[in-house]
Design a protein around this motif. Structure first.
Motif, PDB file in Angstrom:
ATOM      1  N   SER A 456      16.058 -11.692  48.079  1.00 11.18           N
ATOM      2  CA  SER A 456      17.023 -11.719  46.961  1.00 11.18           C
ATOM      3  C   SER A 456      16.599 -12.034  45.636  1.00 11.18           C
ATOM      4  CB  SER A 456      17.942 -13.016  47.319  1.00 11.18           C
ATOM      5  OG  SER A 456      19.056 -13.275  46.489  1.00 11.18           O
ATOM      6  N   ALA A 457      17.397 -11.476  44.638  1.00 11.43           N
ATOM      7  CA  ALA A 457      16.961 -11.923  43.193  1.00 11.43           C
ATOM      8  C   ALA A 457      16.925 -13.361  43.136  1.00 11.43           C
ATOM      9  CB  ALA A 457      18.025 -11.413  42.207  1.00 11.43           C
ATOM     10  N   ALA A 458      17.373 -14.205  43.961  1.00 18.10           N
ATOM     11  CA  ALA A 458      17.127 -15.576  43.960  1.00 18.10           C
ATOM     12  C   ALA A 458      15.671 -15.833  44.111  1.00 18.10           C
ATOM     13  CB  ALA A 458      17.934 -16.404  44.710  1.00 18.10           C
ATOM     14  N   ALA A 459      14.968 -15.237  44.858  1.00 19.63           N
ATOM     15  CA  ALA A 459      13.549 -15.300  44.830  1.00 19.63           C
ATOM     16  C   ALA A 459      12.648 -15.720  43.582  1.00 19.63           C
ATOM     17  CB  ALA A 459      12.873 -14.209  45.590  1.00 19.63           C
ATOM     18  N   PHE A 460      13.111 -15.009  42.442  1.00 18.78           N
ATOM     19  CA  PHE A 460      12.485 -15.149  41.208  1.00 18.78           C
ATOM     20  C   PHE A 460      13.594 -15.742  40.158  1.00 18.78           C
ATOM     21  CE2 PHE A 460      12.855 -10.612  42.320  1.00 18.78           C
ATOM     22  CZ  PHE A 460      13.835 -10.250  41.442  1.00 18.78           C
ATOM     23  N   THR A 461      14.644 -16.075  40.691  1.00 21.27           N
ATOM     24  CA  THR A 461      15.783 -16.825  39.853  1.00 21.27           C
ATOM     25  C   THR A 461      15.926 -18.317  40.281  1.00 21.27           C
ATOM     26  OG1 THR A 461      16.503 -14.713  39.598  1.00 21.27           O
ATOM     27  CG2 THR A 461      17.846 -16.460  38.843  1.00 21.27           C
ATOM     28  N   PRO A 462      15.220 -19.400  39.640  1.00 23.00           N
ATOM     29  CA  PRO A 462      15.580 -20.461  39.873  1.00 23.00           C
ATOM     30  C   PRO A 462      17.084 -21.146  39.645  1.00 23.00           C
ATOM     31  CG  PRO A 462      14.130 -20.612  37.994  1.00 23.00           C
ATOM     32  CD  PRO A 462      14.120 -19.140  38.677  1.00 23.00           C
ATOM     33  N   SER A 463      17.698 -21.960  40.313  1.00 24.23           N
ATOM     34  CA  SER A 463      19.006 -22.479  40.076  1.00 24.23           C
ATOM     35  C   SER A 463      19.169 -23.837  40.874  1.00 24.23           C
ATOM     36  CB  SER A 463      19.883 -21.415  40.727  1.00 24.23           C
ATOM     37  OG  SER A 463      21.306 -21.824  40.644  1.00 24.23           O
ATOM     38  N   ARG A 464      19.820 -24.857  39.952  1.00 27.59           N
ATOM     39  CA  ARG A 464      19.973 -25.994  40.638  1.00 27.59           C
ATOM     40  C   ARG A 464      21.064 -25.961  41.501  1.00 27.59           C
ATOM     41  NH1 ARG A 464      23.397 -29.072  36.223  1.00 27.59           N
ATOM     42  NH2 ARG A 464      23.906 -30.531  37.958  1.00 27.59           N
ATOM     43  N   THR A 465      21.928 -24.900  41.771  1.00 27.87           N
ATOM     44  CA  THR A 465      22.674 -24.933  43.022  1.00 27.87           C
ATOM     45  C   THR A 465      22.497 -24.081  43.916  1.00 27.87           C
ATOM     46  OG1 THR A 465      23.665 -22.721  41.909  1.00 27.87           O
ATOM     47  CG2 THR A 465      24.553 -24.876  41.127  1.00 27.87           C
ATOM     48  N   LEU A 466      21.096 -23.599  43.878  1.00 28.05           N
ATOM     49  CA  LEU A 466      20.583 -22.832  45.196  1.00 28.05           C
ATOM     50  C   LEU A 466      19.427 -23.325  45.679  1.00 28.05           C
ATOM     51  CD1 LEU A 466      21.598 -19.246  44.209  1.00 28.05           C
ATOM     52  CD2 LEU A 466      22.778 -20.694  45.958  1.00 28.05           C
ATOM     53  N   PRO A 467      18.982 -24.574  45.912  1.00 29.85           N
ATOM     54  CA  PRO A 467      17.557 -24.977  46.197  1.00 29.85           C
ATOM     55  C   PRO A 467      16.949 -24.468  47.404  1.00 29.85           C
ATOM     56  CG  PRO A 467      18.939 -26.783  46.371  1.00 29.85           C
ATOM     57  CD  PRO A 467      19.966 -25.683  45.755  1.00 29.85           C
ATOM     58  N   ALA A 468      17.986 -24.495  48.305  1.00 27.86           N
ATOM     59  CA  ALA A 468      17.262 -24.276  49.837  1.00 27.86           C
ATOM     60  C   ALA A 468      17.429 -22.608  49.883  1.00 27.86           C
ATOM     61  CB  ALA A 468      18.093 -24.813  50.836  1.00 27.86           C
ATOM     62  N   TYR A 469      18.546 -21.894  49.551  1.00 23.83           N
ATOM     63  CA  TYR A 469      18.579 -20.567  49.621  1.00 23.83           C
ATOM     64  C   TYR A 469      17.443 -19.788  48.903  1.00 23.83           C
ATOM     65  CZ  TYR A 469      20.536 -15.936  49.414  1.00 23.83           C
ATOM     66  OH  TYR A 469      20.497 -14.602  49.500  1.00 23.83           O
ATOM     67  N   ALA A 470      17.172 -20.266  47.528  1.00 25.21           N
ATOM     68  CA  ALA A 470      16.203 -19.770  46.611  1.00 25.21           C
ATOM     69  C   ALA A 470      14.776 -20.008  47.118  1.00 25.21           C
ATOM     70  CB  ALA A 470      16.380 -20.252  45.258  1.00 25.21           C
ATOM     71  N   THR A 471      14.551 -21.135  47.672  1.00 26.02           N
ATOM     72  CA  THR A 471      13.352 -21.424  48.247  1.00 26.02           C
ATOM     73  C   THR A 471      13.073 -20.564  49.442  1.00 26.02           C
ATOM     74  OG1 THR A 471      13.305 -23.548  47.282  1.00 26.02           O
ATOM     75  CG2 THR A 471      12.050 -23.131  49.274  1.00 26.02           C
ATOM     76  N   MET A 576      14.111 -18.638  31.845  1.00 28.31           N
ATOM     77  CA  MET A 576      14.717 -18.652  32.972  1.00 28.31           C
ATOM     78  C   MET A 576      14.864 -20.240  33.609  1.00 28.31           C
ATOM     79  SD  MET A 576      15.175 -15.813  34.594  1.00 28.31           S
ATOM     80  CE  MET A 576      15.383 -16.052  36.285  1.00 28.31           C
ATOM     81  N   ARG A 577      14.029 -21.352  33.188  1.00 23.57           N
ATOM     82  CA  ARG A 577      14.178 -22.601  33.558  1.00 23.57           C
ATOM     83  C   ARG A 577      15.521 -23.070  32.804  1.00 23.57           C
ATOM     84  NH1 ARG A 577       8.469 -22.607  32.091  1.00 23.57           N
ATOM     85  NH2 ARG A 577       7.312 -22.299  34.301  1.00 23.57           N
ATOM     86  N   LEU A 578      15.826 -22.623  31.756  1.00 21.91           N
ATOM     87  CA  LEU A 578      17.017 -23.159  30.884  1.00 21.91           C
ATOM     88  C   LEU A 578      18.181 -22.584  31.532  1.00 21.91           C
ATOM     89  CD1 LEU A 578      16.117 -22.537  27.251  1.00 21.91           C
ATOM     90  CD2 LEU A 578      16.552 -24.759  28.315  1.00 21.91           C
ATOM     91  N   PHE A 579      18.065 -21.307  32.125  1.00 15.15           N
ATOM     92  CA  PHE A 579      19.026 -20.743  32.968  1.00 15.15           C
ATOM     93  C   PHE A 579      19.531 -21.589  33.898  1.00 15.15           C
ATOM     94  CE2 PHE A 579      20.738 -17.554  35.964  1.00 15.15           C
ATOM     95  CZ  PHE A 579      21.878 -17.361  35.733  1.00 15.15           C
ATOM     96  N   ALA A 580      18.343 -21.944  34.935  1.00 20.16           N
ATOM     97  CA  ALA A 580      18.373 -22.493  36.254  1.00 20.16           C
ATOM     98  C   ALA A 580      19.176 -23.903  35.812  1.00 20.16           C
ATOM     99  CB  ALA A 580      16.838 -23.072  36.538  1.00 20.16           C
TER     100      ALA A 580
END
Length: 585
Positions: A456-471, A576-580
């Motif tokens: 997923s694009a979440a693989a390189f897009t950190p997000s406070r709302t997707l910790p398990a999924y993005a990991t 990206m960290r600010l976006f996260a």
């Protein structure tokens, strides 16, 4: 191993050492060796074929235990063909045989298949093109030059350095007799991983190498300068080792015009593929022989032959077997149908058997019959049984798409240990199971393959709302990169697909942790509307997956936001960290 019977056959003024294995009542396979080998280069292949075929090999003139006439003129095609006819008359009188040639044995084979086609039921060529075809190919490359054509012609010219050297008088023979055979043996071991064994390289190698130079002097310049029109209707299979240092894979270009009944197979191997991959070579020879004889074929054999067949109506994945997990809908279903439309046979796997069956039915309308299987990718034992059943029922898959996944959103502290376990079991362990089990099958088969892991694009897009999924998806991306490095040598490609916001249906099944049932339903509804508004359909991802397999691409972002996120993660990690920090729920 079947006992080897030896006899002498009188050829065109020479005595030929002929070796036979298997029941003479079975179909005959004639294996012809190249330079500077003897019949023994075929030992492993012959041993695998002898239970089903009458296997015949002979040392060509100048090699092994056969006579060594002096003078290049005695190695011209007319003498080689007379020798082959004498062997055929002795071992299979009045019968058409299955001809197989490697290196100069294949060059001889082309001459035989084009000049006496009635003697052969089929022909398999390995690392030895028809000299006349090469002459015409070279003329086309320079007659209507293009940058690509000139590059390919120049590359083949560099591969053929030894041909020019063999035209020099006396020096090649002197080097062979002076001890270059030891360097040849060492080069085989280091360059192609083929250790010396009894019989190959032969003890007669210094004499064989010196005598066999006549093959090049008597035939090469004459045919390459003034190529003849060589055509054959003999069913012909060309095995192309993609790591061959001497014969370019591009030499098969335009071959279908001269050989209407043509099959092509590629193997990630070097020049001496009969020694390095005898299982693969023997299996393809047997399949080709069975297909031309019209005998009964297993489903896997029939699919393999379809895949190799060169025809004007052939689709890109004809004869391929493609396994797709999470195929009950969304990206999985679209991917299964995209491969089916291109001729692939589909195994659609999903936790929902009814949904998988629907996908299989749709795939069957677009291509060969589809197959549905219920499997939980998170269950290691279930996946082991699944992989075994695919192997038993359909054979080794050519492409495996590890697509099954689940969505989960919410703050990290609202994720329980069970939540993490559920996401990782499906999104990461499902990919691990599929990659491990099917890659092992591909390696055992020895013909390569391709693994597609949907991240997923979440693989390189950190997000406070997707910790398990993005990991989980970041782990899939890294796993794919590691596997690509490890499996490259086995000819297995690995691609990580990283879709952005895709209206795939995953949001309708996602979990929003830390919410009650009403909050869960509201979260799913909002996410589904947002994804639908983005309007990127699963079919778009499926097309990128097909292209990734075709072009062997490593990481494939899909949709504009995925490309933008990957670029931003590389050039400005701070942004990206600010976006996260944004709460995207």
């Amino acid at each position: 191993m079947e006992a080897v019977k030896r006899r002498r056959v009188r050829g065109d003024g020479v005595d030929l050492a002929v070796h036979e294995q298997g029941d003479p009542a079975n179909p005959t396979v004639l294996l012809v060796h190249g330079y500077p080998d003897t019949h023994a280069v075929w030992d492993e292949v012959a041993g695998r074929l002898a239970a089903r075929f009458h296997v015949v090999r002979y040392d060509v003139r100048g090699a092994g235990a056969s006579s060594r006439p002096f003078g290049a003129k005695h190695y011209a095609f007319e003498h080689l063909m007379a020798d082959m006819r004498a062997v055929l008359d002795a071992v299979a009188p009045g019968r058409a045989v299955h001809l197989v040639g490697h290196d100069w044995g294949s060059i001889q084979g082309w001459e035989a298949a084009c000049t006496m086609p009635d003697r052969f039921a089929s022909f398999t060529s390995i690392s030895g093109p028809c000299l006349d075809h090469v002459g015409h190919w070279t003329r086309r490359s320079f007659g209507r030059p293009t940058p690509r054509g000139l590059r390919r012609a120049a590359a083949q010219g560099m591969r053929s350095w030894y041909i020019y050297f063999f035209q020099t008088p006396l020096l090649p023979e002197a080097l062979w007799r002076a001890g270059i055979a030891r360097a040849f043996t060492r080069a085989l071991e280091v360059g192609e991983g083929i250790p010396a064994r009894d019989g190959h390289p032969a003890r007669t190698l210094p004499r064989d190498g010196a005598a066999g130079v006549g093959l090049y002097r008597a035939n090469m310049a004459r045919r390459l300068r003034r190529p003849l029109d060589r055509r054959t209707d003999v069913p012909t299979q060309v095995i192309v080792p993609t790591r061959d240092l001497f014969v370019s894979p591009h030499l098969v270009g335009g071959l279908a015009e001269q050989v209407p009944n043509l099959s092509l197979r590629t193997v990630r191997a070097g020049h001496w593929v009969p020694r390095s991959h005898p299982d693969v070579v023997a299996r393809w020879i047997a399949e080709h022989a069975a297909g031309t004889a019209g005998g009964p074929l297993t489903a896997a054999q029939a699919r393999s032959l379809r895949r190799a067949r060169v025809a004007g109506d052939r689709r890109p994945f004809d004869g391929s077997l493609v396994v797709v997990t999470g195929a009950g809908g969304g990206i999985g279903r679209a991917t299964a149908l995209a491969f089916a439309e291109r001729g692939a046979e589909i195994v659609a796997a999903d936790l929902d058997l009814a949904a998988a069956q629907r996908t299989a039915d749709l795939a069957g309308r677009a291509g060969p019959a589809g197959h549905a299987v219920r499997v939980d990718v998170a269950d290691a034992r279930a996946m082991e049984h699944f992989a075994k059943s695919v192997l038993h029922d359909h054979g080794v898959p050519d492409v495996v798409v590890n697509n099954a996944g689940i969505g989960m959103a919410g703050p990290f502290l609202d994720h329980t240990a069970d939540d993490w376990r559920q996401v990782l079991d499906v999104n990461l362990w499902g990919v691990v199971h599929g990659s491990r089990l099917f890659a092992a099958q591909m390696i055992e088969r020895g013909q390569g393959g391709h693994l597609v892991n949907v991240a997923s694009a979440a693989a390189f897009t950190p997000s406070r709302t997707l910790p398990a999924y993005a990991t989980s998806k970041a782990a899939v991306l890294m796993l794919s990169e590691c596997l690509r490095a490890e499996l490259k040598g086995a000819g297995i490609g690995v691609s990580a697909i990283c879709p952005g916001i895709v209206d795939s249906g995953i949001t309708g099944r996602a979990r929003f942790v830390g919410r009650d049932e009403a909050g869960q339903a509201d979260g799913r509804d909002r996410a589904t509307r947002a994804y639908a508004l983005r309007g990127f359909a699963p079919e778009g991802v499926a097309e990128r997956i097909v292209a990734a397999v075709r072009d062997d691409r490593a990481v494939v972002p899909v949709a504009a936001e995925a490309h933008a996120a990957r670029l931003l993660a590389r050039v400005s990690p701070g942004a990206m960290r600010l976006f996260a920090r944004l709460d995207l729920r």
